[in-house]
Write a protein that holds these residues in place. Structure first.
Motif, mmCIF file in Angstrom:
data_model
loop_
_atom_site.group_PDB
_atom_site.id
_atom_site.type_symbol
_atom_site.label_atom_id
_atom_site.label_comp_id
_atom_site.label_asym_id
_atom_site.label_seq_id
_atom_site.Cartn_x
_atom_site.Cartn_y
_atom_site.Cartn_z
ATOM 1 N N ILE A 21 4.974 -47.088 15.954
ATOM 2 C CA ILE A 21 5.968 -46.698 15.251
ATOM 3 C C ILE A 21 5.663 -46.387 13.925
ATOM 4 N N VAL A 22 6.074 -45.808 13.248
ATOM 5 C CA VAL A 22 4.693 -45.339 11.934
ATOM 6 C C VAL A 22 5.683 -45.255 10.777
ATOM 7 N N ALA A 23 6.149 -45.843 9.828
ATOM 8 C CA ALA A 23 6.400 -45.355 8.174
ATOM 9 C C ALA A 23 5.624 -44.973 7.556
ATOM 10 N N PHE A 24 5.608 -43.477 7.585
ATOM 11 C CA PHE A 24 5.140 -42.832 6.767
ATOM 12 C C PHE A 24 5.878 -41.874 5.033
ATOM 13 N N PHE A 25 5.301 -41.764 4.533
ATOM 14 C CA PHE A 25 5.680 -42.065 3.283
ATOM 15 C C PHE A 25 5.017 -41.051 1.948
ATOM 16 N N SER A 26 4.608 -40.300 1.828
ATOM 17 C CA SER A 26 4.272 -39.489 0.708
ATOM 18 C C SER A 26 4.486 -38.996 -0.515
ATOM 19 N N VAL A 27 4.027 -39.405 -1.563
ATOM 20 C CA VAL A 27 3.877 -38.984 -2.851
ATOM 21 C C VAL A 27 3.082 -38.474 -3.541
ATOM 22 N N PRO A 28 3.330 -37.600 -4.422
ATOM 23 C CA PRO A 28 2.986 -36.730 -5.529
ATOM 24 C C PRO A 28 1.491 -37.198 -5.667
ATOM 25 N N GLY A 29 1.935 -38.356 -5.963
ATOM 26 C CA GLY A 29 1.011 -38.857 -6.477
ATOM 27 C C GLY A 29 0.139 -40.182 -6.950
ATOM 28 N N ALA A 30 -0.906 -40.619 -6.929
ATOM 29 C CA ALA A 30 -1.035 -42.139 -6.617
ATOM 30 C C ALA A 30 -1.042 -42.580 -8.667
ATOM 31 N N PHE A 31 -1.282 -43.472 -8.263
ATOM 32 C CA PHE A 31 -0.875 -43.968 -9.633
ATOM 33 C C PHE A 31 0.523 -42.804 -10.844
ATOM 34 N N THR A 32 1.080 -42.176 -10.730
ATOM 35 C CA THR A 32 2.086 -41.508 -11.484
ATOM 36 C C THR A 32 3.416 -42.332 -10.912
ATOM 37 N N PRO A 33 3.835 -42.191 -12.740
ATOM 38 C CA PRO A 33 5.211 -43.181 -13.175
ATOM 39 C C PRO A 33 5.866 -43.663 -11.371
ATOM 40 N N THR A 34 6.713 -42.671 -10.986
ATOM 41 C CA THR A 34 8.236 -42.818 -9.816
ATOM 42 C C THR A 34 6.744 -43.614 -8.358
ATOM 43 N N CYS A 35 5.912 -42.788 -8.334
ATOM 44 C CA CYS A 35 5.251 -43.236 -6.632
ATOM 45 C C CYS A 35 4.376 -44.982 -7.027
ATOM 46 N N HIS A 36 4.557 -45.281 -8.904
ATOM 47 C CA HIS A 36 3.699 -46.246 -8.696
ATOM 48 C C HIS A 36 4.784 -47.658 -9.004
ATOM 49 N N VAL A 37 5.731 -47.338 -9.483
ATOM 50 C CA VAL A 37 6.675 -48.142 -10.277
ATOM 51 C C VAL A 37 7.758 -48.481 -8.981
ATOM 52 N N ASN A 38 8.062 -47.484 -8.405
ATOM 53 C CA ASN A 38 9.794 -47.797 -7.005
ATOM 54 C C ASN A 38 8.792 -46.941 -5.475
ATOM 55 N N HIS A 39 8.284 -45.858 -5.585
ATOM 56 C CA HIS A 39 8.217 -45.710 -4.287
ATOM 57 C C HIS A 39 7.728 -47.082 -3.911
ATOM 58 N N LEU A 40 5.833 -46.994 -3.706
ATOM 59 C CA LEU A 40 5.486 -48.411 -3.266
ATOM 60 C C LEU A 40 5.782 -49.143 -3.003
ATOM 61 N N PRO A 41 5.368 -49.545 -4.476
ATOM 62 C CA PRO A 41 6.421 -50.831 -4.341
ATOM 63 C C PRO A 41 7.378 -51.496 -3.309
ATOM 64 N N GLY A 42 7.956 -50.360 -3.437
ATOM 65 C CA GLY A 42 9.843 -50.734 -2.121
ATOM 66 C C GLY A 42 8.956 -50.612 -1.140
ATOM 67 N N TYR A 43 8.092 -50.249 -0.211
ATOM 68 C CA TYR A 43 8.071 -50.339 0.723
ATOM 69 C C TYR A 43 6.910 -51.739 0.668
#
Length: 164
Positions: free
Chosen positions: A34-56
Motif C-alpha cells: 500500500i503506497v501513498a503517492f503524491f505529486s507536486v509541481p516543484g520541489a521548494f515551490t511555496p505550496t509544495c514546500h510549506v503545505n503539501h510535503l509537510p502534511g505527509y
C-alpha cells in the motif's frame, strides 16, 4: 489520467535516498503493498514546500497505522534538487522521493500539466494516488491552487473508507 484499477505504469525514474539516486522504474517503487503517492509541481515551490510535503511528513504515523507501507513523493525535478529538498524538509529516509526529470511518469499517469505560463514548463499536477498492490485504488487531483483534495487528510479519509 490514471483511473481506479489502472496498473502502475513502468517508466524510468530515479529514486532518491540518503546515498544518492538509484536508477529504477516506477512499478518497482510503487507496485507492491500500500503506497501513498503524491505529486507536486516543484520541489521548494511555496505550496509544495510549506503545505503539501509537510502534511505527509506530519501524518506519517497515522498513514502507517492505516496500513500504508510507504509514502512516495514525485516531482519533475532532477535528483540533485529532490535530494536537497528531502534533506531541507527533514523527510529524507522517511518519505521516498522520485525524481522524474523528463516528466515520463507524469505523462504515463496522465498528470502532466503545462506550467509554461509560470516559466516552469511541463510538471506534475498537484495530486495524490493510493496504490494497492500495483493498482490505483483512489486518485485525487487538485482543481485549483492550494492543497485540499491531494493532501494527507484526504489520503487518510480514503484509507479509512477502504479499511472501514
Amino acid at each position: 489520467m490514471i483511473e481506479r484499477g489502472s496498473p502502475v505504469p513502468s517508466v524510468r525514474i530515479k529514486l532518491v535516498g540518503a546515498d544518492g539516486a538509484t536508477d529504477t522504474t516506477s512499478d518497482a517503487v510503487l507496485g507492491s503493498g500500500i503506497v501513498a503517492f503524491f505529486s507536486v509541481p516543484g520541489a521548494f515551490t511555496p505550496t509544495c514546500h510549506v503545505n503539501h510535503l509537510p502534511g505527509y511528513l506530519a501524518n506519517l504515523g497515522k498513514l502507517n497505522a492505516a496500513g500504508v507501507d510507504k509514502v512516495v513523493c514525485a516531482s519533475v525535478n532532477d535528483h540533485h534538487v529532490m535530494k536537497a529538498w528531502a534533506e531541507a524538509s527533514g523527510a529524507l529516509g522517511k518519505i521516498e522521493f522520485i525524481a522524474d526529470g523528463n516528466g515520463e511518469l507524469a505523462e504515463a499517469v496522465g498528470l502532466a500539466k503545462d506550467f509554461s505560463g509560470s516559466g516552469m514548463g511541463k510538471r506534475f499536477a498537484r495530486a495524490s494516488i493510493l496504490f494497492r498492490n500495483g493498482k490505483a485504488d483512489a486518485v485525487f487531483v487538485e482543481d485549483g491552487p492550494g492543497v485540499n483534495a491531494s493532501g494527507a487528510p484526504a489520503m487518510l479519509m480514503a484509507l479509512e473508507t477502504a479499511n472501514g
